[in-house]
Motif scaffolding. Structure first.
Motif, PDB file in Angstrom:
ATOM      1  N   GLN A 108       7.706  12.119 -14.913  1.00 28.29           N
ATOM      2  CA  GLN A 108       7.904  11.912 -16.344  1.00 28.29           C
ATOM      3  C   GLN A 108       7.522  13.168 -17.124  1.00 28.29           C
ATOM      4  OE1 GLN A 108       5.637   8.681 -17.997  1.00 28.29           O
ATOM      5  NE2 GLN A 108       6.960   8.520 -19.780  1.00 28.29           N
ATOM      6  N   ASN A 109       6.415  13.798 -16.760  1.00 25.18           N
ATOM      7  CA  ASN A 109       6.008  15.041 -17.420  1.00 25.18           C
ATOM      8  C   ASN A 109       7.053  16.129 -17.209  1.00 25.18           C
ATOM      9  OD1 ASN A 109       3.633  13.943 -18.371  1.00 25.18           O
ATOM     10  ND2 ASN A 109       2.397  14.739 -16.688  1.00 25.18           N
ATOM     11  N   PHE A 110       7.556  16.237 -15.980  1.00 28.71           N
ATOM     12  CA  PHE A 110       8.584  17.231 -15.681  1.00 28.71           C
ATOM     13  C   PHE A 110       9.835  16.969 -16.510  1.00 28.71           C
ATOM     14  CE2 PHE A 110      12.392  18.498 -13.336  1.00 28.71           C
ATOM     15  CZ  PHE A 110      12.165  19.856 -13.245  1.00 28.71           C
ATOM     16  N   GLN A 111      10.244  15.704 -16.620  1.00 27.92           N
ATOM     17  CA  GLN A 111      11.435  15.373 -17.393  1.00 27.92           C
ATOM     18  C   GLN A 111      11.249  15.733 -18.867  1.00 27.92           C
ATOM     19  OE1 GLN A 111      11.868  11.222 -16.343  1.00 27.92           O
ATOM     20  NE2 GLN A 111      13.514  11.680 -14.892  1.00 27.92           N
ATOM     21  N   GLU A 112      10.064  15.456 -19.402  1.00 27.69           N
ATOM     22  CA  GLU A 112       9.795  15.798 -20.798  1.00 27.69           C
ATOM     23  C   GLU A 112       9.816  17.303 -21.007  1.00 27.69           C
ATOM     24  OE1 GLU A 112       6.094  13.865 -21.675  1.00 27.69           O
ATOM     25  OE2 GLU A 112       6.976  11.866 -21.607  1.00 27.69           O
ATOM     26  N   GLU A 113       9.227  18.044 -20.071  1.00 23.33           N
ATOM     27  CA  GLU A 113       9.226  19.507 -20.170  1.00 23.33           C
ATOM     28  C   GLU A 113      10.643  20.057 -20.045  1.00 23.33           C
ATOM     29  OE1 GLU A 113       6.508  20.944 -17.220  1.00 23.33           O
ATOM     30  OE2 GLU A 113       4.772  20.060 -18.218  1.00 23.33           O
ATOM     31  N   ALA A 114      11.432  19.485 -19.142  1.00 22.83           N
ATOM     32  CA  ALA A 114      12.812  19.936 -18.965  1.00 22.83           C
ATOM     33  C   ALA A 114      13.628  19.645 -20.213  1.00 22.83           C
ATOM     34  CB  ALA A 114      13.438  19.259 -17.743  1.00 22.83           C
ATOM     35  N   LYS A 115      13.423  18.492 -20.806  1.00 22.62           N
ATOM     36  CA  LYS A 115      14.140  18.133 -22.032  1.00 22.62           C
ATOM     37  C   LYS A 115      13.770  19.097 -23.157  1.00 22.62           C
ATOM     38  CE  LYS A 115      14.882  14.307 -25.221  1.00 22.62           C
ATOM     39  NZ  LYS A 115      14.509  12.931 -25.580  1.00 22.62           N
ATOM     40  N   SER A 116      12.489  19.381 -23.288  1.00 28.27           N
ATOM     41  CA  SER A 116      12.026  20.301 -24.316  1.00 28.27           C
ATOM     42  C   SER A 116      12.600  21.695 -24.099  1.00 28.27           C
ATOM     43  CB  SER A 116      10.495  20.354 -24.315  1.00 28.27           C
ATOM     44  OG  SER A 116      10.024  21.302 -25.227  1.00 28.27           O
ATOM     45  N   ALA A 117      12.584  22.163 -22.858  1.00 30.45           N
ATOM     46  CA  ALA A 117      13.136  23.486 -22.548  1.00 30.45           C
ATOM     47  C   ALA A 117      14.633  23.524 -22.825  1.00 30.45           C
ATOM     48  CB  ALA A 117      12.854  23.847 -21.094  1.00 30.45           C
ATOM     49  N   ASN A 118      15.335  22.447 -22.512  1.00 27.61           N
ATOM     50  CA  ASN A 118      16.768  22.374 -22.753  1.00 27.61           C
ATOM     51  C   ASN A 118      17.066  22.424 -24.254  1.00 27.61           C
ATOM     52  OD1 ASN A 118      19.512  22.108 -22.089  1.00 27.61           O
ATOM     53  ND2 ASN A 118      19.416  19.876 -22.323  1.00 27.61           N
ATOM     54  N   GLU A 119      16.296  21.675 -25.049  1.00 27.07           N
ATOM     55  CA  GLU A 119      16.486  21.686 -26.496  1.00 27.07           C
ATOM     56  C   GLU A 119      16.230  23.078 -27.068  1.00 27.07           C
ATOM     57  OE1 GLU A 119      13.856  18.609 -27.814  1.00 27.07           O
ATOM     58  OE2 GLU A 119      15.228  17.003 -27.225  1.00 27.07           O
TER      59      GLU A 119
END
Length: 135
Positions: A108-119
């Motif tokens: 979940q942390n990785f997904q949130e970080e990936a989403k933030s990086a993508n944005e």
């Protein structure tokens, strides 16, 4: 591979020491031996220095004397071994659940970080692809 009675305690202490970067101690851990039981204090210490050893751990076993009646009862009671196996399986199951929960949280942390990086990447692309404004 670890002796009976040690696997759960060792794995848990090992993971906790790495996660917290601290020394973890488990007292009076009952370890199956050839024909008996031995109690040990288990210490797992994360190594910070020297740099080359950072990320490794040191495992220390210290013998603890068991009372004579505890040693004798462990040897003579055959059904206590099966109870110990059931307890070990229950601890293994609890540990597996904990590891699964940890993996879920990390995912979940990785997904949130990936989403933030993508944005952030999309925002930078939008800024860079816009034509410059003239005054």
């Amino acid at each position: 591979m670890a002796r009976e009675g040690l696997r759960y305690e060792l794995t848990e202490a090992f993971q906790k020491a790495l996660r917290l970067k601290d020394t973890i101690t488990r007292k009076n851990v009952k370890v199956g031996t050839d024909g008996g039981v031995q109690a040990v204090n288990l210490t797992v210490q994360a190594i910070a220095e020297p740099e080359a050893l950072r990320g490794l751990v040191m495992v220390i076993f210290t013998d603890v004397a068991l009372p004579a009646e505890a040693q004798g009862s462990a040897i003579t009671q055959g059904h206590s071994a099966s109870r110990a196996q059931v307890a070990a399986l229950e601890r293994d199951r609890a540990q597996a659940r904990q590891e699964l929960q940890t993996a879920r949280e990390e995912m979940q942390n990785f997904q949130e970080e990936a989403k933030s990086a993508n944005e952030e990447l999309q925002s930078n692309q939008t800024r860079n692809s816009s034509p410059p404004t003239r005054n």
